[in-house]
Design a protein around this motif. Sequence first.
Motif, PDB file in Angstrom:
ATOM      1  N   UNK A   1       4.806   3.578 -11.740  1.00  0.00           N
ATOM      2  CA  UNK A   1       4.161   2.418 -12.334  1.00  0.00           C
ATOM      3  C   UNK A   1       4.791   2.050 -13.673  1.00  0.00           C
ATOM      4  N   UNK A   2       5.859   2.730 -14.018  1.00  0.00           N
ATOM      5  CA  UNK A   2       6.570   2.408 -15.241  1.00  0.00           C
ATOM      6  C   UNK A   2       5.845   2.832 -16.507  1.00  0.00           C
ATOM      7  N   UNK A   3       4.928   3.797 -16.386  1.00  0.00           N
ATOM      8  CA  UNK A   3       4.205   4.274 -17.572  1.00  0.00           C
ATOM      9  C   UNK A   3       4.925   5.487 -18.170  1.00  0.00           C
ATOM     10  N   UNK A   4       4.448   5.889 -19.331  1.00  0.00           N
ATOM     11  CA  UNK A   4       5.013   7.070 -19.972  1.00  0.00           C
ATOM     12  C   UNK A   4       4.515   8.313 -19.238  1.00  0.00           C
ATOM     13  N   UNK A   5       5.423   9.154 -18.793  1.00  0.00           N
ATOM     14  CA  UNK A   5       4.984  10.320 -18.026  1.00  0.00           C
ATOM     15  C   UNK A   5       5.240  11.637 -18.750  1.00  0.00           C
TER      16      UNK A   5
ATOM     17  N   UNK B   1       0.841  -1.201   0.000  1.00  0.00           N
ATOM     18  CA  UNK B   1       0.000   0.000   0.000  1.00  0.00           C
ATOM     19  C   UNK B   1       0.873   1.247   0.000  1.00  0.00           C
ATOM     20  N   UNK B   2       1.895   1.249   0.881  1.00  0.00           N
ATOM     21  CA  UNK B   2       2.766   2.420   0.976  1.00  0.00           C
ATOM     22  C   UNK B   2       3.418   2.719  -0.364  1.00  0.00           C
ATOM     23  N   UNK B   3       3.897   1.686  -1.031  1.00  0.00           N
ATOM     24  CA  UNK B   3       4.604   1.965  -2.279  1.00  0.00           C
ATOM     25  C   UNK B   3       3.623   2.469  -3.330  1.00  0.00           C
ATOM     26  N   UNK B   4       2.347   2.064  -3.210  1.00  0.00           N
ATOM     27  CA  UNK B   4       1.377   2.557  -4.173  1.00  0.00           C
ATOM     28  C   UNK B   4       1.057   4.044  -3.945  1.00  0.00           C
ATOM     29  N   UNK B   5       0.946   4.429  -2.670  1.00  0.00           N
ATOM     30  CA  UNK B   5       0.574   5.823  -2.411  1.00  0.00           C
ATOM     31  C   UNK B   5       1.797   6.730  -2.278  1.00  0.00           C
ATOM     32  N   UNK B   6       3.007   6.169  -2.353  1.00  0.00           N
ATOM     33  CA  UNK B   6       4.223   6.960  -2.101  1.00  0.00           C
ATOM     34  C   UNK B   6       4.302   8.251  -2.931  1.00  0.00           C
ATOM     35  N   UNK B   7       4.082   8.209  -4.263  1.00  0.00           N
ATOM     36  CA  UNK B   7       4.252   9.458  -5.023  1.00  0.00           C
ATOM     37  C   UNK B   7       3.325  10.559  -4.524  1.00  0.00           C
ATOM     38  N   UNK B   8       2.071  10.199  -4.282  1.00  0.00           N
ATOM     39  CA  UNK B   8       1.112  11.197  -3.819  1.00  0.00           C
ATOM     40  C   UNK B   8       1.476  11.747  -2.459  1.00  0.00           C
ATOM     41  N   UNK B   9       1.851  10.851  -1.556  1.00  0.00           N
ATOM     42  CA  UNK B   9       2.203  11.297  -0.205  1.00  0.00           C
ATOM     43  C   UNK B   9       3.408  12.220  -0.239  1.00  0.00           C
TER      44      UNK B   9
ATOM     45  N   UNK C   1       8.967   3.104   0.506  1.00  0.00           N
ATOM     46  CA  UNK C   1       9.014   1.929  -0.360  1.00  0.00           C
ATOM     47  C   UNK C   1       8.630   2.256  -1.801  1.00  0.00           C
ATOM     48  N   UNK C   2       9.061   3.417  -2.269  1.00  0.00           N
ATOM     49  CA  UNK C   2       8.768   3.812  -3.651  1.00  0.00           C
ATOM     50  C   UNK C   2       9.465   2.859  -4.604  1.00  0.00           C
ATOM     51  N   UNK C   3       8.748   2.345  -5.640  1.00  0.00           N
ATOM     52  CA  UNK C   3       9.396   1.427  -6.580  1.00  0.00           C
ATOM     53  C   UNK C   3      10.594   2.087  -7.247  1.00  0.00           C
TER      54      UNK C   3
END
Lengths: 218, 208, 243
Positions: free
Chosen positions: A183-187, A43-51, A118-120
């Motif tokens: 998430x490894x997408x094009x940004x 969960x943490x790694x999923x919300x890391x960018x926003x946080x 835990x950001x990827x």
Amino acid sequence: MIALLVRDLRLAVRAGGGFGLGLAFFLIVVVLVPFGVGPDTALLSRIAPGVLWIAALLACLLSLDRIFALDFEDGSLDLLATSPLPLEGVAAVKALAHWVTTGLPLVLAAPVLGLLMNLPLAGYTALMISLMLGTPALSVIGAFGAALTVGLKRGGLLMSLLVLPMYVPTLIFGAEMARRGAEGLDYSAPMFMLAGISAGALALLPFASAAVLRVNLR
Amino acid sequence: MTCMELRVENLTVSRGGLPLLQGVRFCVASGQALILRGPNGIGKTTLLRTVAGLQPAVSGDVSVDLDEVCYAAHLDGLKTTLSVEENLRFWADVFGTDDVETALERLNLNELRTRHAGTLSSGQKRRLGLARLLVTGRMIWILDEPTVSLDAASVALFADVVRAHLARGGIALLTTHIELGLEDAQVLELNPFEAKGGANDSADEAFL
Amino acid sequence: MASLWEYANPLKFMRTSERVLPYVAGAALLCLVGGLVWGFFFTPDDYRQGATIKIFYLHVPSAMMAINIWVMMLITSLVWLVRRHHVSALAARAAAPVGAVMTLIALVTGAIWGQPMWGTWWVWDPRLTSFLILFLFYLGYMALWAAIDDDDTAADLTSVLCLVGSVFAVLSRYAVNFWNQGLHQGASLSLDKAENVADVFWYPALLCIAGFVLLFVTLVIIRTNTEIRARRMRALLAREQVA
């Protein structure tokens, strides 16, 4: 102009609050998040960018009211307004000084806090670039808010109310860019939007800030 | 020597929508000083700020070259965490001049140059604030109560500085309650210009 | 024919607007009662949405007003900054709380409508989110007016805030669209009638919209006149002190 920048940076270092406090605040907010949402690393790694983005934004907000308030209280702002420096330049330089003392340290500290969250691995570049592009906009928008409320006794809270809605586009594109990176997408799309907002804000808002300062000084 | 003057014609100034002074007129030529006098609250500060271009006039004209104006307010604009020299150096850089040494010399601040402005007494701070006038290199000084918290010796020092400024062809417009000993300074009493109730120049006129 | 700017004089504006006020207020009442009664009791239920469609008669006009009032404030702010007519600034000030309430009505009726339709009171849909942001802008604008003592200073600062805020509000709208494609249906009304709801819903809705516009005009006239009187009182009191 450079003299003003040097002076503001020197003041920030001497006062001890400039670099340190914002960073410490950034750290504390990020540390508090796992206590709030639980220690689940996925969960943490999923919300890391926003946080990380919201924490950076709040850390920026914290020191905004000092941009003009100190100079207003000791009379320097009157003197600067009657000096050869254009007030637009003063507003821009002061926003720049705020960015160097607050935004830049946040950009540099973000990867370390990314580890805590835990950001990827894939997300670090996007996070750094997004903060690098976005924090200048936060400083310039914040400087406008600070200029609006400079003469008020208890302007801090009001300033947050004025500034935070204006932070929405920057936050959306910045956090979106960091999220896509993680998430490894094009940004590239949010990156261009973010860069556009920053460039536009840098180019135009110092004029609004100066206009508002003139009103507040009379 | 550049010839210049500070001319104020039929000026009305207001504060918070309330007219304070009306019909003010005076003219200060190069090499002259004008001392404004009047009781507290009559609008001396407002008048000075209007002349310095910080505040719009309600009506009337101020003709002055704003690029030659140096304004000094009640507050000295000092940064407490910077040293005396750094404070002056900053203003010298802003105004594009380089005369910090003479300014320190003239206002007797040499021994204090490395002290932080925050540790100065209020009289010493005032002296530093006045030293700023010298580093700006500007010819028209607009001074709001420059002698507050100065002792007798410092007042004399300041009077010397102003005299030298006038001798260079400068202009000084100031408010003060004490006798500076400037021999040929003109004095303008502001009492006759106090705005009367029936004044129709107020910013709120549209609502009456 | 006298120029429009003549009404920029506060007293002239007050005299004229007070003559017009009863008619505008009456028309507002007529349109609102007519439109709502027609809409609520004399239109069929929607074949998919049932009776919940009725809230449409409140939701759509208030949502339109929420945006249009901000645009009106933007225009009056510009007029104040350029021509410095007091009525203009005071009208912007008077309109802000009305706009905020319209935004709130749009949000609340939207939530009530959304609950049976989408099964939830709130979703972070672009339209809903932008209205929430717009509401925050209204709040900030009103708070700034309230915080500053000097009227002209307040008018100047809020006008600049309104200009800058408008840019950021529009930016937010696009940013939010980018961030989340939503559940909300497309615009319910447009000038292109082929796209539109059926005539039976359309006429009472038009009447409701007219009612909301007239209600807004009524409220702004009343509130502007109140502001003018308050300002006039302060000016007179200040004058007494001087004399």
